[in-house]
Write a protein that holds these residues in place. Structure first.
Motif, PDB file in Angstrom:
ATOM      1  N   GLU A  89       0.876-120.185  -3.561  1.00 33.42           N
ATOM      2  CA  GLU A  89       0.930-118.760  -3.894  1.00 33.42           C
ATOM      3  C   GLU A  89       0.939-117.923  -2.616  1.00 33.42           C
ATOM      4  OE1 GLU A  89      -1.693-120.589  -3.919  1.00 33.42           O
ATOM      5  OE2 GLU A  89      -3.497-119.452  -3.405  1.00 33.42           O
ATOM      6  N   ARG A  90       1.536-116.781  -2.697  1.00 33.62           N
ATOM      7  CA  ARG A  90       1.672-115.906  -1.528  1.00 33.62           C
ATOM      8  C   ARG A  90       0.343-115.224  -1.254  1.00 33.62           C
ATOM      9  NH1 ARG A  90       5.474-112.009   0.263  1.00 33.62           N
ATOM     10  NH2 ARG A  90       4.697-111.301   2.305  1.00 33.62           N
ATOM     11  N   LEU A  91      -0.018-115.160   0.004  1.00 36.12           N
ATOM     12  CA  LEU A  91      -1.222-114.414   0.400  1.00 36.12           C
ATOM     13  C   LEU A  91      -0.765-113.189   1.158  1.00 36.12           C
ATOM     14  CD1 LEU A  91      -3.292-117.453   1.697  1.00 36.12           C
ATOM     15  CD2 LEU A  91      -3.469-116.370  -0.541  1.00 36.12           C
ATOM     16  N   ARG A  92      -1.257-112.033   0.754  1.00 33.25           N
ATOM     17  CA  ARG A  92      -0.812-110.804   1.394  1.00 33.25           C
ATOM     18  C   ARG A  92      -1.966-110.170   2.162  1.00 33.25           C
ATOM     19  NH1 ARG A  92       2.166-110.877  -3.381  1.00 33.25           N
ATOM     20  NH2 ARG A  92       4.416-110.628  -3.060  1.00 33.25           N
ATOM     21  N   GLY A  93      -1.627-109.291   3.082  1.00 31.79           N
ATOM     22  CA  GLY A  93      -2.630-108.496   3.782  1.00 31.79           C
ATOM     23  C   GLY A  93      -3.455-109.282   4.788  1.00 31.79           C
ATOM     24  N   ILE A  94      -2.837-110.267   5.381  1.00 34.08           N
ATOM     25  CA  ILE A  94      -3.579-111.033   6.382  1.00 34.08           C
ATOM     26  C   ILE A  94      -3.244-110.510   7.774  1.00 34.08           C
ATOM     27  CG2 ILE A  94      -3.672-113.308   7.480  1.00 34.08           C
ATOM     28  CD1 ILE A  94      -3.561-114.422   4.601  1.00 34.08           C
ATOM     29  N   GLU A  95      -4.258-110.223   8.531  1.00 25.87           N
ATOM     30  CA  GLU A  95      -4.029-109.645   9.856  1.00 25.87           C
ATOM     31  C   GLU A  95      -4.150-110.733  10.907  1.00 25.87           C
ATOM     32  OE1 GLU A  95      -5.413-106.017  10.936  1.00 25.87           O
ATOM     33  OE2 GLU A  95      -4.609-105.151   9.075  1.00 25.87           O
ATOM     34  N   VAL A  96      -3.226-110.685  11.847  1.00 28.40           N
ATOM     35  CA  VAL A  96      -3.269-111.707  12.896  1.00 28.40           C
ATOM     36  C   VAL A  96      -3.062-111.084  14.266  1.00 28.40           C
ATOM     37  CG1 VAL A  96      -2.489-113.724  11.639  1.00 28.40           C
ATOM     38  CG2 VAL A  96      -0.828-112.089  12.516  1.00 28.40           C
ATOM     39  N   SER A  97      -3.474-111.787  15.256  1.00 26.54           N
ATOM     40  CA  SER A  97      -3.103-111.459  16.628  1.00 26.54           C
ATOM     41  C   SER A  97      -3.019-112.764  17.391  1.00 26.54           C
ATOM     42  CB  SER A  97      -4.165-110.545  17.257  1.00 26.54           C
ATOM     43  OG  SER A  97      -5.407-111.212  17.229  1.00 26.54           O
ATOM     44  N   THR A  98      -2.340-112.693  18.507  1.00 23.53           N
ATOM     45  CA  THR A  98      -2.214-113.915  19.285  1.00 23.53           C
ATOM     46  C   THR A  98      -3.512-114.154  20.044  1.00 23.53           C
ATOM     47  OG1 THR A  98       0.059-113.313  19.550  1.00 23.53           O
ATOM     48  CG2 THR A  98      -0.750-115.077  20.952  1.00 23.53           C
ATOM     49  N   LYS A  99      -3.956-115.369  20.021  1.00 24.89           N
ATOM     50  CA  LYS A  99      -5.154-115.709  20.793  1.00 24.89           C
ATOM     51  C   LYS A  99      -4.834-115.608  22.272  1.00 24.89           C
ATOM     52  CE  LYS A  99      -7.550-118.991  17.852  1.00 24.89           C
ATOM     53  NZ  LYS A  99      -7.491-120.404  17.471  1.00 24.89           N
ATOM     54  N   ARG A 100      -5.694-114.858  23.006  1.00 28.29           N
ATOM     55  CA  ARG A 100      -5.478-114.799  24.458  1.00 28.29           C
ATOM     56  C   ARG A 100      -6.430-115.780  25.114  1.00 28.29           C
ATOM     57  NH1 ARG A 100      -1.542-111.534  24.953  1.00 28.29           N
ATOM     58  NH2 ARG A 100      -1.464-109.682  23.653  1.00 28.29           N
ATOM     59  N   ILE A 138      -6.069-115.851  13.089  1.00 28.36           N
ATOM     60  CA  ILE A 138      -5.939-115.340  11.728  1.00 28.36           C
ATOM     61  C   ILE A 138      -7.312-114.987  11.188  1.00 28.36           C
ATOM     62  CG2 ILE A 138      -5.097-115.820   9.407  1.00 28.36           C
ATOM     63  CD1 ILE A 138      -3.254-117.878  10.628  1.00 28.36           C
ATOM     64  N   GLN A 139      -7.437-113.717  10.800  1.00 25.59           N
ATOM     65  CA  GLN A 139      -8.689-113.351  10.145  1.00 25.59           C
ATOM     66  C   GLN A 139      -8.643-113.816   8.695  1.00 25.59           C
ATOM     67  OE1 GLN A 139      -8.470-109.210  10.872  1.00 25.59           O
ATOM     68  NE2 GLN A 139      -8.743-109.526  13.068  1.00 25.59           N
ATOM     69  N   SER A 140      -9.812-114.065   8.182  1.00 30.20           N
ATOM     70  CA  SER A 140      -9.938-114.601   6.820  1.00 30.20           C
ATOM     71  C   SER A 140      -8.977-115.769   6.616  1.00 30.20           C
ATOM     72  CB  SER A 140      -9.676-113.520   5.760  1.00 30.20           C
ATOM     73  OG  SER A 140      -8.312-113.158   5.792  1.00 30.20           O
ATOM     74  N   ALA A 141      -9.095-116.724   7.512  1.00 28.30           N
ATOM     75  CA  ALA A 141      -8.176-117.861   7.489  1.00 28.30           C
ATOM     76  C   ALA A 141      -8.390-118.760   6.285  1.00 28.30           C
ATOM     77  CB  ALA A 141      -8.338-118.690   8.760  1.00 28.30           C
ATOM     78  N   ALA A 142      -9.444-118.522   5.590  1.00 29.79           N
ATOM     79  CA  ALA A 142      -9.749-119.396   4.460  1.00 29.79           C
ATOM     80  C   ALA A 142      -8.636-119.366   3.424  1.00 29.79           C
ATOM     81  CB  ALA A 142     -11.057-118.958   3.813  1.00 29.79           C
ATOM     82  N   GLY A 143      -8.292-120.507   2.903  1.00 29.03           N
ATOM     83  CA  GLY A 143      -7.324-120.560   1.809  1.00 29.03           C
ATOM     84  C   GLY A 143      -5.877-120.603   2.239  1.00 29.03           C
ATOM     85  N   ILE A 144      -5.596-120.401   3.513  1.00 31.66           N
ATOM     86  CA  ILE A 144      -4.201-120.450   3.946  1.00 31.66           C
ATOM     87  C   ILE A 144      -3.759-121.900   4.065  1.00 31.66           C
ATOM     88  CG2 ILE A 144      -2.579-119.921   5.809  1.00 31.66           C
ATOM     89  CD1 ILE A 144      -4.110-117.443   6.362  1.00 31.66           C
ATOM     90  N   GLY A 145      -2.709-122.250   3.353  1.00 32.24           N
ATOM     91  CA  GLY A 145      -2.203-123.615   3.414  1.00 32.24           C
ATOM     92  C   GLY A 145      -0.960-123.709   4.277  1.00 32.24           C
ATOM     93  N   TYR A 146      -0.094-122.679   4.168  1.00 31.96           N
ATOM     94  CA  TYR A 146       1.184-122.733   4.870  1.00 31.96           C
ATOM     95  C   TYR A 146       1.508-121.384   5.501  1.00 31.96           C
ATOM     96  CZ  TYR A 146       1.515-126.755   1.807  1.00 31.96           C
ATOM     97  OH  TYR A 146       1.261-127.919   1.148  1.00 31.96           O
TER      98      TYR A 146
END
Lengths: 290, 356
Positions: B338-349, B252-260
Motif C-alpha cells: 500500500e502507498r504511504l504518503r506524507g513521509i519526510e526525508v532528507s539526505t543523511k550528512r 526517513i522519519q517515521s520509517a516504521a512500516g516502509i517496505g519499498y
C-alpha cells in the motif's frame, strides 16, 4: 540427368497408379465394353448387340421400379439422416459427461458391420417374434409387417440406414458447429437476434460446407446400398426393395446376364458421376467458406 | 448516455473465484479503460456488463435500471469484440444492418443509417463485400459501424486493437478518441496495454486478480499511484522499486512500516551535480537504448538493476554514473504494497569527524 533420375518419380507413383488402373480404371472401361455385348460369363462367344441392353433396360418395368425404389430410398434416407443428425448435433453440442455419452452411443452403429446390423434388424423387425412388434403390441397398436409387406419394406430399410448413418452425421455436424466461434453467437445476441433467426441467418449458412458434404456422401452411399437388401429382403417382397446395385448383382451373378448388368452399371456410374459433379459445382459456387 | 454501476459483483467459474465483491461506478459519457494483466478479470467484468456472462452475485445498474435479468440485446449495449466477430455469411451492409433488422427498423431508415455510418468509418466502397475480403483495419471498422449504428447507451470494446499492426493501432486509437468525443456515449474499453489505457482513457481502472487496484484519471494514476501494483503497472519503463533494506543514505522519519521505495525512471537525473538535493545512487550503465527523443539506460547499482529515462538530452557515454532522485519524487510503499504518503526525508550528512 541419368535415366534413373528421370524414371524415379514414375517409379515412386507406379504402385498407386497400377493398383488404381487395375481395380478402378480398367473395370470401368471393361464394364462399358461389356454393356454392349450379350454374354453369360463362361461362354467363349460374346455377341455384340450395341445399345440393345440399354434399350431393354429402359423398357423393362422392373428396372423402372428399381430406379424409383432407389430414388425414394435415397431421398428419404438422405433427408431423414441429415435433418435428424442436425437436430441431434444442435442438442448435443455442449460439453458434459452426459452429452459425451450420448454422442458415443449414437456413434456406435457406425462401427458395427452392416451384416451384423442387417441380421439384428431382421430379428427386431420380425412380424411374429420381433421386438418392435412386441413394443407396438404393448402400446395397443396393430402389428406391422415391416419387411414382409411391399408397403412397409422400403421404409423399414430406410429406418435401418438412418439408424446406422446418424452417428457419423451427427459427429460431423458437431465438428462443424464447434468450428463456429462463440463470439458470433454473442454478437448475434447483442444484435437482438432471436434463436431461430440466428440459426437460419448465421449458423446454417456457416454449416453449409458440412451440410453439402454430408448430403452428397449420403446420396452416393444410399445409391450404392446393397448389404442390407441382400441380407434382409433380397429385393422383395414383389420387387419393392430392389435397388440399382442389388439389381446389377442379381443380373450379373445370379442370372449371368453380364452385358445387361453392365448396362445397369453404366447407368449407376452416370448417376453417381452427375451427383459428384453437382457436389463440386456447389462447393465452388454457392457454399460459404471462411 | 448512461452511467454504469457495479455493486458487490462476484464471479465464480465452478470452484474458482475470479472476482469477489467488485464495486465500480462508470461515469456517464466517460471513456473508461479497464486495464490489467491477463487473467485479472477485466474481460469478465466487461462481459458481465454486456450480459454475455452472468455474475454469480451482486447487481449491475445501467442508468437507473438494474439489468441483472435483462438479456444482452435489451441492455442497449453494443460491443466490439477482439476478433471482430463479424458475420462471415453476410456482406458488410448485412453485418451493419442485422441489428437494425432485428429491431424492425423500416427499410428506408435502415438504408439512411447504414449510409451515414459507413461514411463516418469510411466503408462506403466496401458495403457489398464479404468480411473475409477486407483487411484487418477494415474489419475493425465494420465491427465499429455495426456497434455504432444501433446508437447504444454504452459502447463496450474488448481489446479491439490487439489484432492490428502497430501503425494501424495508433491510427485507430486516435479515431476511437475522436469517435468518443463526437458521440459522447459512455465507452468501456478493456486492454492489457497500459499505453493504450493512458492515451485513450479519461478514467482508468487498474485491476489485478479480480480486485480493483485504483480507479482514477490517467494523470492521478501516474503521479499518485495508490499502491505498488499500480505504480509498477503504469509507465514504461516501470517504476524502479527498491527494498527498504537496500536503501541507504536516506534519513526517513517515521520509517516504521516502509517496505519499498520507488521512483520513476524519468524523474531520476544522471550526473546532476551536488547542488540538487536528493537520493543518490551510483552504478554502471549496462545498456543504452536510444529512441531519438528519449534515451533509456539500464543501470546496475550495488543493490540491483534500475532504469533511467532522459528526454532530449545527449546520450551519456560514461560507464559509471551517479543518479540523483529528488526527494519529492520518491514513492513509499508499505510491506503489503500500500502507498504511504506524507513521509519526510532528507539526505543523511556524514557527521564531521571530531565535531565542531
Amino acid at each position: 540427368m541419368t535415366v534413373w533420375e528421370k524414371l524415379r518419380p514414375y517409379g515412386m507413383v507406379a504402385p498407386a497408379i497400377i493398383i488404381f488402373s487395375l481395380f478402378f480404371i480398367y473395370p470401368i472401361f471393361y464394364m462399358i465394353y461389356l454393356s454392349m455385348f450379350d454374354w453369360n460369363f463362361v461362354s467363349p462367344v460374346k455377341t455384340y448387340v450395341g445399345f440393345q441392353n440399354f434399350k431393354d433396360l429402359l423398357m423393362e418395368p422392373d428396372f423402372r421400379q428399381v430406379l424409383s425404389n432407389t430414388t425414394i430410398y435415397m431421398v428419404l434416407t438422405v433427408t431423414l439422416t441429415t435433418v435428424i443428425a442436425l437436430l441431434l448435433a444442435l442438442w448435443l453440442n455442449r460439453k458434459s459427461y452426459f452429452y459425451g455419452f450420448v454422442q458415443g452411443a449414437i456413434f456406435t452403429p457406425h462401427i458395427i458391420s452392416l451384416v451384423s446390423i442387417s441380421l439384428l434388424w431382421s430379428w427386431l423387425m420380425d412380424p411374429e417374434y420381433g421386438l418392435l412388434n412386441w413394443v407396438i403390441g404393448l402400446a395397443g397398436f396393430d402389428k406391422l409387417q415391416w419387411l414382409s409387406h411391399p408397403s412397409t419394406s422400403l421404409i423399414s430399410l430406410v429406418m435401418v440406414a438412418v439408424w446406422k448413418g446418424l452417428g457419423y452425421n451427427t459427429l460431423v455436424f458437431i465438428a462443424g458447429l464447434q468450428s463456429i466461434p462463440t463470439d458470433i453467437y454473442e454478437a448475434a445476441s447483442l444484435d437482438r437476434s432471436k434463436p431461430w433467426r440466428t440459426f437460419t441467418k448465421l449458423i446454417l449458412p456457416m454449416l453449409s460446407p458440412t451440410l453439402f458434404f454430408l448430403v452428397i456422401i449420403n446420396m452416393i452411399g444410399s445409391f450404392q446400398v446393397f448389404e442390407t437388401i441382400a441380407i434382409m429382403t433380397q429385393g422383395g417382397p414383389v420387387n419393392s426393395t430392389n435397388t440399382l446395385v442389388y439389381y446389377i448383382y442379381e443380373y450379373g451373378f445370379r442370372f449371368f446376364k453380364i452385358g445387361y448388368a453392365s448396362a445397369a452399371g453404366v447407368i449407376l456410374l452416370i448417376i453417381v458421376g452427375i451427383l459428384t459433379m453437382i457436389y463440386f459445382k456447389m462447393l465452388s459456387n454457392r457454399v460459404h467458406y471462411r | 448516455m448512461a452511467k454504469i454501476e457495479l455493486k458487490h459483483i462476484s464471479k465464480k467459474f465452478k470452484d474458482e473465484t475470479i472476482i469477489e465483491d467488485l464495486n465500480l461506478t462508470i461515469k456517464d459519457g466517460s471513456f473508461t479503460v479497464l486495464v490489467g494483466p491477463s487473467g485479472c478479470g477485466k474481460s469478465t467484468t466487461l462481459r458481465m456488463v454486456a450480459g454475455l456472462e452472468k455474475q454469480s452475485g451482486g447487481e449491475i445498474w445501467i442508468d437507473d435500471k438494474c439489468v441483472n435479468d435483462t438479456p444482452p440485446g435489451l441492455r442497449d449495449v453494443a460491443m466490439v469484440f477482439q476478433n471482430y466477430a463479424l458475420y462471415p455469411t453476410m456482406t458488410v451492409r448485412g453485418n451493419i444492418e442485422f441489428g437494425l433488422k432485428n429491431r424492425g427498423v423500416p427499410r428506408e431508415e435502415r438504408e439512411k443509417l447504414v449510409k451515414d455510418i459507413s461514411e463516418i468509418v469510411g466503408l462506403t466502397p466496401h458495403l457489398d463485400k464479404k468480411p473475409q475480403s477486407l483487411s484487418g483495419g477494415q474489419r475493425q471498422r465494420v465491427a465499429l459501424a455495426r456497434a455504432m449504428v444501433k446508437k447504444p447507451k454504452v459502447f463496450i470494446l474488448d481489446e479491439p486493437l490487439s489484432n492490428l499492426d502497430a501503425k494501424l493501432r495508433n491510427q485507430m486509437r486516435t479515431e476511437l478518441i475522436q469517435l468518443h468525443k463526437r458521440l459522447g456515449t459512455t465507452f468501456v474499453y478493456v486492454t492489457h496495454d497500459q499505453v493504450e489505457a493512458m492515451s485513450m482513457g479519461d478514467e482508468i481502472v487498474v485491476m489485478n486478480k479480480g480486485v480493483i487496484q485504483q480507479a482514477d484519471s490517467p494523470m492521478k494514476i501516474y503521479h499518485d499511484p495508490a499502491n505498488l501494483f499500480t505504480a509498477e503497472f503504469i509507465g514504461t519503463p516501470a517504476m524502479n522499486i527498491m527494498n527498504r533494506k537496500d536503501v541507504q543514505g536516506l534519513d526517513i522519519q517515521s520509517a516504521a512500516g516502509i517496505g519499498y521505495v520507488g521512483f520513476r525512471p524519468e524523474q531520476a537525473m544522471i550526473n546532476a551535480g551536488a547542488d540538487i538535493e536528493g537520493y543518490v545512487l551510483e552504478g554502471e550503465i549496462l545498456i543504452r537504448e536510444s529512441l531519438g527523443a528519449e534515451n533509456i539506460y539500464q543501470i546496475q547499482s550495488r543493490t540491483g538493476i534500475f532504469y533511467v529515462k532522459t528526454f532530449l538530452a545527449p546520450l551519456v557515454t560514461a560507464d559509471r554514473v551517479t543518479v540523483t532522485v529528488p526527494h519529492d519524487d520518491l514513492y513509499y510503499f508499505g510491506l503489503s504494497g500500500e502507498r504511504l504518503r506524507g513521509i519526510e526525508v532528507s539526505t543523511k550528512r556524514p557527521v564531521p569527524a571530531g565535531g565542531i
